[in-house]
Every structure is written in C-alpha cells, then in structure tokens.
Write a protein that holds these residues in place. Structure first.
Motif, short mmCIF file in Angstrom:
data_model
loop_
_atom_site.label_atom_id
_atom_site.label_comp_id
_atom_site.label_asym_id
_atom_site.label_seq_id
_atom_site.Cartn_x
_atom_site.Cartn_y
_atom_site.Cartn_z
N THR A 222 -52.19 15.40 -27.38
CA THR A 222 -50.59 15.25 -26.83
C THR A 222 -51.08 14.57 -25.43
OG1 THR A 222 -49.76 16.89 -28.26
CG2 THR A 222 -48.52 16.04 -26.15
N ALA A 223 -51.58 15.23 -24.55
CA ALA A 223 -51.92 14.87 -23.27
C ALA A 223 -52.30 13.40 -23.29
CB ALA A 223 -52.82 15.74 -22.56
N ALA A 224 -53.28 12.93 -24.14
CA ALA A 224 -53.72 11.69 -24.15
C ALA A 224 -52.84 10.64 -24.56
CB ALA A 224 -54.90 11.55 -25.18
N LYS A 225 -51.57 11.13 -24.91
CA LYS A 225 -50.65 10.17 -25.29
C LYS A 225 -49.45 9.89 -24.24
CE LYS A 225 -50.54 11.55 -30.34
NZ LYS A 225 -49.56 12.18 -31.09
N VAL A 226 -49.68 10.70 -22.93
CA VAL A 226 -48.78 10.42 -22.04
C VAL A 226 -49.12 9.36 -20.94
CG1 VAL A 226 -47.84 11.93 -20.12
CG2 VAL A 226 -48.40 13.04 -22.24
#
Length: 321
Positions: A222-226
């Motif tokens: 999820t963090a990589a999609k921010v």
C-alpha cells in the motif's frame, strides 16, 4: 484482468476449492464469488494459500458479526448515499466517491483539513459515524467498482484515492489517529487490494511526522502506491483525471452545482439507474405515489347514477316469444 501465471491459476483454483470445502464460500455470497474477488485476497498474501485462506476466513467472520448485525443487514439499514446524518458527517469528515479517472477507476476524495471529530460527535454518535464508514467501505466492491467496470467495458478493481491535507494540522491528526488506524485496518484486512493509487496533495510541513506514524499501520504494498505531491499538484492530477471529472477544489472543472456540490452529489456511473432505500428516496417514492393517485382521481370518468333499470314484463315476454 491480467493473465495469470499457470502456477497462480492453479493456486486460485485450489483456493476456491478449499474455501468451498470449508463452507466459507457459497453461490450468491455478498463478499463476491468471482475470480477477481478471490485474487484480491491471494495478492494481499502473496499467493500463500494458507495465509490467504485465513484472511478470507477472518473476513467472512467479520462480515457476519460487524456491529452486532453483520454487513448485509447493516447495508440494508443504511443507504450510503442517503441517511439522516450524511450531511453532518460530510461537513466534519469529508470523504466521498466522485466520478472516475482516465483509467475508469472511481475517485475517492478525502479532505482531511475539514475534519473536526469533536464537532461531528455533537451531532452524530461515534457508533453511527463508524457504521457509516463501514457501509462506505462495503459500497466500493458492492456497487461502485462493478458500475465502473460496466461503464469502462473492462474490469476495474481499484480506486484512485486523493487526500487533500490543506489546512490539516498535527492536532487534528492526533484527535483522529485511533479512527485512522482502525480505518486502515478494516480496509486492508477486509477489503484488500482495492486501492489502486493514492495521491496526497497540499501536505503541510508536519506531514513528515504524521507519515512516520501512519506508515507502520499500512502494508509495504500500500505504501508503494502513495504519491506525495506539493501544492503544485493540479498538473499531475489532470494527467490522470479529466478536468470535467476532477472537482474544482482540486484544480478541475467539476462543481456538481445542480446536485448541491461535488461532496454530496455522489456523481458517478454507480448512480445510473440506482434505486435508493434511504429516507429521502422513500419520501420521494411516497410523493410520487400520491401524485399518481391524484392523477388517477383527476382522469377517472364520472358516471351519473340513475338507479336500477326497470323492466316491462309484457315487452320481455313478447321478445322471448
């Protein structure tokens, strides 16, 4: 849906068989029984069959017990587009679906700078607010994503989330931190892999500290999609979203003026032909019924009552002979 590797396809079939065997998956389940739904759980657990099965098991248990009634009953009780506290919640906790991006993904807009939990709880109980949040989560896979898929003519499996932090302070975050953590937990554990991309705009100087606290709550995937954007974000957003679909408050041209503004409009393909069940929809149906009744009364022909017909016996006998 992108083609699966043969090994992944085999795991998918084994996953489905295992869920059916454990009585966790049935035809017509509201969680969804299609391959894409099952793949969301597999991807969230990197195609580990045992971990994916445990995740699905926990999700089904939550769906049956959430808020003491289960998600299906809760969704029947609260129309996410039409419930009494909706306006108050949107004013103090602005969070809404709005049209689609260029890929056909629904926009999910959050204005954190407008959040005021203390003011919200003066007009809405914490329990009711949380119920509305849960129902809004369920709205995504139940109505929004299927409608976007139909409109795009292809599978749409995730949202484009835009979080506007203009005016957001550390004190506001501290006020809502437990709610945010709880919200992340529900989204990741029970609605996995439904966020396609997240753009954070107007991040204040305090966001570095806030992000350091939030990051441990979310998965690495999820963090990589921010994407964290500064105040000059409009150009980036307009590369992803047509100006007619992007709210004017985010640099687009959309105002939804006829619907009372973008936040309350609910505008998007999910509204096409939608029949609501909230109080406003019910009041409108009642009003329409009354109008129809009045119309029928106005066009009903009037007959003059002249009493029962009389018969002349002699004439009747002569005709019969």
């Amino acid at each position: 849906m992108s083609p699966l590797h043969p090994k992944e396809d085999e795991i998918l079939q084994n996953f489905r068989s295992a869920l059916v065997a454990e009585d966790l998956l049935h035809d017509g389940d509201s969680i969804g029984t299609d391959d894409e739904t099952l793949l969301r759980f597999l991807r969230a657990r990197k195609f580990d069959l045992g971990k994916s099965q445990q995740m699905f098991r926990d999700c089904q248990k939550w769906r049956k017990t959430v808020e003491g009634v289960g998600i299906d009953d809760l969704y029947r009780r609260i129309d996410p587009f039409d419930f009494p506290e909706r306006d108050a919640i949107f004013e103090c906790w602005p969070m809404w679906f709005h049209k689609t991006d260029k890929k056909g993904r629904p926009l999910n807009v959050h204005f954190f700078g407008g959040m005021d939990v203390r003011r919200l709880y003066k007009v809405c109980s914490p329990e009711r607010h949380w119920e509305s949040f849960v129902v809004n989560c369920e709205l995504l896979p139940r109505e929004v994503l299927p409608a976007c898929s139909r409109a795009a003519g292809k599978h749409i499996g995730g949202t484009f989330v835009i979080v506007d932090l203009k005016g957001f302070s550390f004190s506001q975050f501290w006020q809502m931190r437990h709610l945010v953590q709880r919200a992340f937990q529900v989204s990741q554990d029970y609605y996995p892999e439904t966020m396609g991309q997240l753009a954070i705009v107007n991040a204040p100087s305090s966001f570095t500290m806030i992000w350091s606290m939030i990051k441990p709550w979310i998965s690495k995937e999820t963090a990589a999609k921010v994407d964290i954007l500064g105040s000059d974000y409009a150009k980036v957003l307009l590369e992803l979203v047509d100006a007619e679909n992007l709210p004017s408050t985010l640099g687009g041209k959309c105002t939804c003026a006829k619907e009372g503004g973008c936040p309350l409009s609910g505008a998007g393909p999910w509204m096409d032909g939608r029949v609501g069940w909230g109080p406003r929809a019910q009041a409108q149906r009642n009003a329409n019924s009354e109008k129809n009744l009045e119309h029928l009364e106005s066009v009903r022909p009037e007959y003059e009552y002249t009493g029962l017909p009389t018969y002349n016996m002699e004439t009747a006998l002569s005709v019969s002979l």
